[in-house]
Write a protein that holds these residues in place. Structure first.
Motif, PDB file in Angstrom:
ATOM      1  N   PRO A  95       0.822  -1.220   0.000  1.00  6.96           N
ATOM      2  CA  PRO A  95       0.000   0.000   0.000  1.00  6.96           C
ATOM      3  C   PRO A  95       0.850   1.261   0.000  1.00  6.96           C
ATOM      4  CG  PRO A  95      -0.013  -1.031   2.166  1.00  6.96           C
ATOM      5  CD  PRO A  95       0.669  -1.995   1.241  1.00  6.96           C
ATOM      6  N   LEU A  96       0.398   2.254  -0.740  1.00  7.25           N
ATOM      7  CA  LEU A  96       1.000   3.577  -0.706  1.00  7.25           C
ATOM      8  C   LEU A  96       0.489   4.272   0.544  1.00  7.25           C
ATOM      9  CD1 LEU A  96       2.820   5.480  -2.365  1.00  7.25           C
ATOM     10  CD2 LEU A  96       0.785   6.244  -3.577  1.00  7.25           C
ATOM     11  N   ASP A  97       1.397   4.568   1.471  1.00  9.36           N
ATOM     12  CA  ASP A  97       1.029   5.035   2.801  1.00  9.36           C
ATOM     13  C   ASP A  97       0.730   6.526   2.825  1.00  9.36           C
ATOM     14  OD1 ASP A  97       1.267   4.396   5.917  1.00  9.36           O
ATOM     15  OD2 ASP A  97       2.314   6.293   5.555  1.00  9.36           O
ATOM     16  N   ARG A  98       1.572   7.309   2.158  1.00  7.80           N
ATOM     17  CA  ARG A  98       1.434   8.763   2.182  1.00  7.80           C
ATOM     18  C   ARG A  98       2.271   9.369   1.075  1.00  7.80           C
ATOM     19  NH1 ARG A  98       4.381   9.745   7.916  1.00  7.80           N
ATOM     20  NH2 ARG A  98       3.461   7.697   8.236  1.00  7.80           N
ATOM     21  N   LEU A  99       1.978  10.625   0.770  1.00  9.59           N
ATOM     22  CA  LEU A  99       2.784  11.430  -0.135  1.00  9.59           C
ATOM     23  C   LEU A  99       3.323  12.613   0.652  1.00  9.59           C
ATOM     24  CD1 LEU A  99       3.763  12.458  -2.977  1.00  9.59           C
ATOM     25  CD2 LEU A  99       1.523  13.567  -3.178  1.00  9.59           C
ATOM     26  N   VAL A 100       4.635  12.825   0.583  1.00  5.64           N
ATOM     27  CA  VAL A 100       5.274  13.952   1.255  1.00  5.64           C
ATOM     28  C   VAL A 100       5.700  14.963   0.191  1.00  5.64           C
ATOM     29  CG1 VAL A 100       7.194  14.680   2.718  1.00  5.64           C
ATOM     30  CG2 VAL A 100       6.095  12.459   3.109  1.00  5.64           C
ATOM     31  N   ILE A 101       5.328  16.225   0.383  1.00  5.10           N
ATOM     32  CA  ILE A 101       5.721  17.297  -0.531  1.00  5.10           C
ATOM     33  C   ILE A 101       6.881  18.058   0.099  1.00  5.10           C
ATOM     34  CG2 ILE A 101       5.000  19.378  -1.742  1.00  5.10           C
ATOM     35  CD1 ILE A 101       3.674  16.790  -2.750  1.00  5.10           C
ATOM     36  N   SER A 102       7.991  18.147  -0.623  1.00  8.08           N
ATOM     37  CA  SER A 102       9.199  18.750  -0.047  1.00  8.08           C
ATOM     38  C   SER A 102       9.138  20.270   0.005  1.00  8.08           C
ATOM     39  CB  SER A 102      10.443  18.304  -0.819  1.00  8.08           C
ATOM     40  OG  SER A 102      10.414  18.774  -2.159  1.00  8.08           O
ATOM     41  N   HIS A 103       8.517  20.902  -1.001  1.00  9.59           N
ATOM     42  CA  HIS A 103       8.476  22.366  -1.008  1.00  9.59           C
ATOM     43  C   HIS A 103       7.431  22.842  -2.012  1.00  9.59           C
ATOM     44  CE1 HIS A 103      11.225  21.442  -4.315  1.00  9.59           C
ATOM     45  NE2 HIS A 103      11.059  22.656  -4.781  1.00  9.59           N
TER      46      HIS A 103
END
Length: 260
Positions: free
Chosen positions: A63-71
């Motif tokens: 499963p894809l747990d989360r998406l993190v956006i760096s900036h």
């Protein structure tokens, strides 16, 4: 597939680094595969390339747990809606994405509603253990943009630098913050335990990247004057093997106005 994947095996962690082609501004998405899930970092500029990343993630069977956006630069967050998972970012990044507002997918003209791109989970700097793997979240200021997020995997020796690092790709000097660029280079170059550096643009790198970036920042400081065309000519002649000339064009349009 239009983009390309580089896979790095780090024991219990495997990283799938996706690089978009030039019309996607050569931007990278990192898929960090832990024993039982996947953490995505950055979402692509072109929606079709975000779709390629998501399709690859699904093939991994976790499963894809989360998406993190760096900036808060659109090439890193426009494709967020395609991931279908909670989107995490620093509070400063969330505020800036909201301030910029809705966007458009340039190749197709498809509107991208602001709500589809806006992170909903605030990241606090510090360490979070995800699936048994320590993730260290650090806030970085200056250089390409006033606020960005760097992720460290100390047990694997991996630095997810995103746009603190470009590898053989022309740097974004819109703010002309050469001192900020160099301060961040020096900061992370001193942390010798990280032997794998994942840039926001360009292939995964080794610590040799820090000297290369210093050389480029010094060249930018020398060459960037008040003529965008002259700068592009000079910097591309000095670094003829570098990709990302389109990034220079976009920055020049902001700094010097459209070509008349």
């Amino acid at each position: 597939m239009h983009g390309t994947f580089t896979v790095i095996d780090k024991g219990p962690v495997r990283i799938h680094s996706y690089a978009a082609p030039e019309d996607g501004l050569d931007v990278n998405t990192q898929l960090i595969e832990t024993p039982s899930r996947i953490i995505a970092v950055d979402a692509q500029f072109v929606l079709a390339y975000a779709d390629e990343v998501v399709a690859h993630a699904k093939q991994l069977g976790k499963p894809l747990d989360r998406l993190v956006i760096s900036h808060a630069h659109p090439d890193h967050y426009q494709g967020a809606a395609r991931f279908g998972v909670p989107v995490h970012a620093l509070p400063e990044t969330i505020a800036e994405i909201v301030a910029v507002g809705a966007k458009t997918d340039l190749p197709t003209g498809t509107p991208i509603p602001l709500a589809d791109m806006t992170p909903t989970v605030e990241i606090a700097p510090g360490t979070e253990v995800i699936d048994g793997i320590p993730f260290v979240f650090e806030k970085v200021t200056g250089g390409e943009i006033h606020t960005t997020l760097v992720i460290k995997l100390p047990e694997q020796g991996v630095l997810v630098a995103q746009d603190v690092v470009y590898n053989r790709t022309h740097l974004w000097f819109l703010d002309k913050d050469f001192d900020g660029w160099q301060a961040n280079i020096d900061r992370f170059a001193s942390e010798r335990e990280y032997d794998t550096i994942l840039p926001g643009h360009g292939e995964p790198a080794t610590p040799a990247i820090w000297a290369e970036l210093t050389d480029y920042v010094n060249a930018g400081r020398e060459l960037l004057g008040d003529d965008g065309d002259a700068y592009k000519k000079a910097i591309t002649e000095r670094y003829p093997a570098y990709q990302g000339a389109a990034l220079i064009d976009v920055a020049n349009a902001y700094m010097f106005g459209p070509k008349g």
